[in-house]
Design an enzyme around this catalytic site. Sequence first.
Site, short mmCIF file in Angstrom:
data_model
loop_
_atom_site.label_atom_id
_atom_site.label_comp_id
_atom_site.label_asym_id
_atom_site.label_seq_id
_atom_site.Cartn_x
_atom_site.Cartn_y
_atom_site.Cartn_z
N LYS A 131 -4.80 0.29 7.89
CA LYS A 131 -3.82 -0.09 6.88
C LYS A 131 -2.93 -1.20 7.44
CE LYS A 131 -0.34 2.05 3.82
NZ LYS A 131 0.30 3.33 3.43
N SER A 163 0.91 9.24 0.47
CA SER A 163 0.20 7.95 0.43
C SER A 163 -1.14 7.94 1.14
CB SER A 163 1.10 6.84 1.01
OG SER A 163 2.14 6.55 0.13
N SER A 168 -0.01 4.72 -1.28
CA SER A 168 -0.06 3.30 -0.96
C SER A 168 -1.25 2.91 -0.08
CB SER A 168 1.23 2.89 -0.25
OG SER A 168 1.38 3.59 0.99
#
Length: 481
Positions: free
Chosen positions: A77, A176, A152
Amino acid sequence: MNLKISALEYVQEVKNGNISAEDYVAKTIEHIQNVDDKLHAFLSVNNDAIDQAREIDKKIKSGKKVGDCFGMPISIKDNLCIKGSKTTCASKMLKDFIAPYDATVITKLKEQDAIFVGKVNMDEFAMGLTTEFSAYGPSKNPWNTEYVPGGSSGGSAVSVSAFECVASLGSDTGGSVRNPASFCSTVGYKPTYGLISRFGLISYANSIEQIGPLTRTVKDTAFMLNLISGIDPNDNTTIDNHQEDYLSGIDSGIEGKKIGIIQEMMGEGIDPSVLRATKEAISKLEGLGAICENVSLDMVKYSVAAYYTITATEAGSNLARYDNLRYGYDFPVEGYEFNSYISKARKNFGPEVTRRMILGGFVPSSGHAGKYFLKALKVKTKLTKEINDAFEKFDLLIAPTVPILPFKFGEKIDNPISLFLVDINTITANLTGKPAISVPFSHSNGLPIGIQLIANSNHDKLLLQAAYALEQTVTLPVVPL
């Protein structure tokens, strides 16, 4: 070459000489190039990945000690620092930022000869639930590209689900990791607070966020946890897990374990197909010898409001550093006045970041802190007491990961309150510091449904055992790419 194998299968195949790290990584990069125009999981791809894999193959052939990953391709990420690589947080504010150091989790994976195939997409500064708030455009759900992948850590979930890597690292502040894992049919893990170092994670809300793996199987999650967990002198919130082996005994079963069904996460607003899947999961666990009973956590109904008050306050503090002096970009300035300069620079933040910055400046301010921030902290404290009391009676808790199915792009983006409520089942674990996992369990109209299990703090091993037991009760389709 089969890109649909698990992390542990990959390791075994390389050990046995059936595949080489170079061939597998090369095939993975080729696959990314073929499918990512449609999925947009990646913000950048590591051009040196194949060369790095080739070096690992040389180590294997020469008999040198090789790390446990054996060149496994992993996506990261884009809020985790990799030295010498762009780390943008999917924001224009950091579009040219090159990380000067490695996050602790990156250091640990490098030591185990992991290959980072690229940085993956996310909601800007991890603020969002759909990946629609990325400054570089949303990722697409590989099960149906008209639908959101969750967020996210949407890019992480998409990359694992679509076989663009073997595993991924995301971050979980209010769900997330688990939310996109549920929406994309992967395993998503949020550990006990402090089990994994946050050093090198660009902060959103320090007191509740955690790095967590997204994988194809529960055993893969346990494998990843073995590599990245443990105390870190660079992060004073980390805890000593005494080098626990999370794979050991993972197949112990759950006979005799008591599981609480969280009633507040099964009521109004839940999609009927999600409710059916959750009841089926409970039935499967009972069939394995677990004892499942209802439990009530009254403070859950206040958790969303408390969560967004606390996280906005911490985000407002963390985002104060983005003044365009140390991070940012050039733009014409006529004259120089500090406040107007910063105001102009911050216009390039996206709408969700701007919204939370404004809220984060308001709720802790003089005259309002008592009305909002302190009340939110009281909810957090009461919720923690409630869940601790529940764990006096139960070994584990269960609920749907997300109360609804994945939804179409644009469906909720203009209604922040409706969007926030998507988090209602996942927030509790973050506010209370408990470990939680989303396990792929079912599909409805071709869209995935995940089941969430929660354990008491530092009972991550038990949680993985229960998740593995549940996983073994179903056989699910793979993404039809």
